[in-house]
Design a protein around this motif. Sequence first.
Motif, short mmCIF file in Angstrom:
data_model
loop_
_atom_site.label_atom_id
_atom_site.label_comp_id
_atom_site.label_asym_id
_atom_site.label_seq_id
_atom_site.Cartn_x
_atom_site.Cartn_y
_atom_site.Cartn_z
N ASN A 40 0.83 -1.21 0.00
CA ASN A 40 0.00 0.00 0.00
C ASN A 40 0.86 1.25 0.00
N PHE A 41 0.25 2.34 -0.47
CA PHE A 41 0.99 3.59 -0.52
C PHE A 41 1.41 4.02 0.89
N ALA A 42 0.62 3.62 1.89
CA ALA A 42 0.98 3.94 3.28
C ALA A 42 2.32 3.31 3.65
N PRO A 121 -8.42 -6.52 0.60
CA PRO A 121 -8.91 -5.90 1.85
C PRO A 121 -8.78 -4.38 1.92
N VAL A 122 -7.58 -3.85 1.90
CA VAL A 122 -7.41 -2.41 2.15
C VAL A 122 -8.07 -1.58 1.05
N ASN A 123 -7.82 -1.93 -0.19
CA ASN A 123 -8.33 -1.12 -1.30
C ASN A 123 -9.86 -1.10 -1.34
N LEU A 125 -12.08 -2.09 1.10
CA LEU A 125 -12.70 -1.54 2.31
C LEU A 125 -12.66 -0.01 2.28
N THR A 126 -11.52 0.53 1.84
CA THR A 126 -11.40 1.99 1.77
C THR A 126 -12.40 2.55 0.77
N ALA A 127 -12.47 1.94 -0.40
CA ALA A 127 -13.41 2.42 -1.42
C ALA A 127 -14.85 2.29 -0.93
N HIS A 146 -9.61 10.29 -8.00
CA HIS A 146 -8.20 10.62 -8.28
C HIS A 146 -7.35 9.35 -8.20
N SER A 147 -6.19 9.37 -8.84
CA SER A 147 -5.30 8.19 -8.91
C SER A 147 -6.14 6.96 -9.29
N ALA A 148 -6.95 7.12 -10.34
CA ALA A 148 -7.95 6.10 -10.68
C ALA A 148 -7.32 4.76 -11.06
N GLY A 150 -4.80 3.37 -9.59
CA GLY A 150 -4.14 2.73 -8.44
C GLY A 150 -5.06 1.70 -7.80
N GLY A 151 -4.58 1.13 -6.69
CA GLY A 151 -5.33 0.08 -6.02
C GLY A 151 -6.70 0.55 -5.55
N VAL A 152 -6.74 1.63 -4.77
CA VAL A 152 -8.03 2.14 -4.29
C VAL A 152 -8.86 2.65 -5.47
N THR A 170 -8.87 10.58 -12.71
CA THR A 170 -7.62 11.25 -13.08
C THR A 170 -6.50 10.21 -13.00
N ALA A 171 -5.61 10.25 -13.99
CA ALA A 171 -4.47 9.31 -14.02
C ALA A 171 -3.52 9.74 -15.12
N SER A 172 -2.29 9.22 -15.05
CA SER A 172 -1.35 9.44 -16.15
C SER A 172 -1.96 8.87 -17.43
N ALA A 173 -1.62 9.48 -18.58
CA ALA A 173 -2.28 9.16 -19.86
C ALA A 173 -2.18 7.68 -20.23
N ASP A 329 7.04 5.33 -8.93
CA ASP A 329 7.28 5.76 -10.31
C ASP A 329 5.98 5.85 -11.10
N ARG A 330 4.87 5.62 -10.43
CA ARG A 330 3.53 5.70 -11.03
C ARG A 330 3.37 4.70 -12.16
N ARG A 331 4.06 3.55 -12.07
CA ARG A 331 3.99 2.56 -13.14
C ARG A 331 2.89 1.54 -12.91
N PHE A 333 -0.63 -0.33 -12.45
CA PHE A 333 -2.05 -0.25 -12.77
C PHE A 333 -2.70 -1.34 -11.91
N GLY A 334 -3.27 -0.93 -10.79
CA GLY A 334 -3.82 -1.90 -9.84
C GLY A 334 -2.83 -2.20 -8.74
N LYS A 335 -2.99 -3.39 -8.17
CA LYS A 335 -2.31 -3.72 -6.92
C LYS A 335 -0.94 -4.35 -7.13
N1 LIG Z 1 -7.03 6.60 4.48
C1 LIG Z 1 -7.10 5.32 4.16
O1 LIG Z 1 -7.73 4.53 4.84
C2 LIG Z 1 -6.36 4.86 2.93
C3 LIG Z 1 -6.39 3.50 2.57
C4 LIG Z 1 -5.73 3.14 1.40
C5 LIG Z 1 -5.06 4.09 0.65
N2 LIG Z 1 -5.04 5.38 1.06
C6 LIG Z 1 -4.38 6.41 0.25
O2 LIG Z 1 -4.89 6.33 -1.05
C7 LIG Z 1 -3.89 6.65 -2.02
C8 LIG Z 1 -3.79 5.51 -2.99
O3 LIG Z 1 -3.28 4.37 -2.30
P1 LIG Z 1 -2.96 3.01 -3.04
O4 LIG Z 1 -2.32 2.14 -2.02
O5 LIG Z 1 -4.16 2.56 -3.79
O6 LIG Z 1 -1.83 3.42 -4.05
P2 LIG Z 1 -1.87 3.62 -5.61
O7 LIG Z 1 -2.99 4.53 -5.99
O8 LIG Z 1 -1.79 2.32 -6.29
O9 LIG Z 1 -0.52 4.48 -5.68
C9 LIG Z 1 0.24 4.68 -6.73
C10 LIG Z 1 -0.40 5.63 -7.75
O10 LIG Z 1 -0.71 6.89 -7.15
C11 LIG Z 1 -0.61 7.93 -8.13
N3 LIG Z 1 0.10 9.04 -7.50
C12 LIG Z 1 -0.45 10.22 -7.15
N4 LIG Z 1 0.43 10.99 -6.53
C13 LIG Z 1 1.58 10.30 -6.46
C14 LIG Z 1 2.88 10.59 -5.93
N5 LIG Z 1 3.16 11.74 -5.33
N6 LIG Z 1 3.84 9.65 -6.04
C15 LIG Z 1 3.57 8.48 -6.63
N7 LIG Z 1 2.36 8.15 -7.14
C16 LIG Z 1 1.37 9.07 -7.06
C17 LIG Z 1 0.13 7.30 -9.32
O11 LIG Z 1 -0.77 7.10 -10.38
P3 LIG Z 1 -1.09 8.24 -11.47
O12 LIG Z 1 -0.14 9.36 -11.21
O13 LIG Z 1 -0.92 7.60 -12.78
O14 LIG Z 1 -2.49 8.59 -11.15
C18 LIG Z 1 0.57 5.93 -8.82
O15 LIG Z 1 0.57 4.94 -9.83
C19 LIG Z 1 -2.61 6.95 -1.19
O16 LIG Z 1 -2.51 8.32 -0.94
C20 LIG Z 1 -2.88 6.21 0.10
O17 LIG Z 1 -2.16 6.72 1.19
C21 LIG Z 1 -5.67 5.79 2.18
#
Ligand SMILES: NC(=O)c1ccc[n+]([C@@H]2O[C@H](COP(=O)([O-])OP(=O)(O)OC[C@H]3O[C@@H](n4cnc5c(N)ncnc54)[C@H](OP(=O)(O)O)[C@@H]3O)[C@@H](O)[C@H]2O)c1
Length: 341
Positions: A40-42, A121-123, A125-127, A146-148, A150-152, A170-173, A329-331, A333-335
């Motif tokens: 996870n990004f956390a 689980p995390v993705n 449940l958060t969504a 946003h960050s469409a 990504g996992g969440v 929103t996402a990279s092209a 590196d924002r590479r 797509f998904g988990k």
């Molecule tokens: N509060 C909660 O309970 C909770 C739970 C889960 C996740 N989160 C948060 O939700 C967000 C997404 O989490 P995730 O685990 O699903 O990760 P993720 O979206 O898969 O994370 C990577 C993606 O985030 C985008 N991104 C946006 N800003 C970025 C940055 N500064 N550096 C790198 N990538 C960036 C990139 O996609 P593009 O640039 O192509 O869009 C990248 O591919 C994170 O901020 C995370 O902390 C919060």
Amino acid sequence: MRQIWIPKPGPPEVLELREARDPLPAPGELRIRVEATGVNFADVMGRMGMYPDLPKLPCVPGYEVAGRIDAVGDGVGSDWVGRDVLALTRFGGYADVVCAPEARVFTRPEGMTASEGAALPVNYLTAWQLLHVMGSLHEGDTVLVHSAGGGVGIAAIQLAKRAGARVFGTASAGKHERLKALGCDACIDYTRDDFERAVRELTHGRGVELVLDAVGGRSFEKSYRCLAPTGRLGMFGLSAAATGKSRSLLRALGPALRTLRLRFAPRALMDANKGVFGVNVGHLWEEGDRVSRWMERLLTLYVEGALRPVVDAHVPFERAPEAHHRLQDRRNFGKVLLVPA
Ligand SMILES: NC(=O)c1ccc[n+]([C@@H]2O[C@H](COP(=O)([O-])OP(=O)(O)OC[C@H]3O[C@@H](n4cnc5c(N)ncnc54)[C@H](OP(=O)(O)O)[C@@H]3O)[C@@H](O)[C@H]2O)c1
């Protein structure tokens, strides 16, 4: 067993694989032979020393695993042994053997692979909490994710489409074609286009009913302005603060200050008919029964075919730094998953 440790804050290369004795399940716990662990990004923020929830370093991060039960502690039925499960872990999930309380372990439905189990689980449940528990999403609403890619983000698209909503992402092209294939109605390349202007154009100036924003900083202000009357902004992260791969307080200061300075004044909210809310699913550990009910609902949706976790990559434990690079590196797509073998 093997565990992946964060010994000190730093770039992905600080992640360290260490061996330790297999843990014994405490009373009320089950022991899982892990086949996949969710990244996870956390975890990335924690590795950079920028995630206050993480235990003091050194520590083993990790919120979710999937695998097979091989032992149970006192008070837990032996019929668990041999079952394929997924589990929520409050840290310690980056390991090939993990103990978790019975209430946080769920039998995987037939057909669900360990990869899907660790990606869910995390993705999801958060969504779920963002869209349905707090976001009050209705059929016909429009939601901006946003960050469409990504996992969440992908979890939110699948759940929102199932609820009959229109979804902008929103996402990279490079991710747009795959997002459209998942049902995203419009994709915005935030690296090139101003997403606020794009939303205004797409909605003929009206705005959207719900925005899911974990980018933070300036993005929260802009997302708020994207809301239509009765719209809600769900804030759940601050990825904008993760500039670079090591902690730089100076670089993180801008987004952090912008977030601190935000003022959603009661009068302004009332007059605009707008709402704002925050989500941190990790802080619901003590609300286990509610979270378990959401999880059971999600597992039913999986069985019905309404959701399918998208797995981006399986990274072997030995190459754990690659998993963190891939997210940063924002590479992905998904988990992104870590796998023991
Ligand atoms: N509060 C909660 O309970 C909770 C739970 C889960 C996740 N989160 C948060 O939700 C967000 C997404 O989490 P995730 O685990 O699903 O990760 P993720 O979206 O898969 O994370 C990577 C993606 O985030 C985008 N991104 C946006 N800003 C970025 C940055 N500064 N550096 C790198 N990538 C960036 C990139 O996609 P593009 O640039 O192509 O869009 C990248 O591919 C994170 O901020 C995370 O902390 C919060």
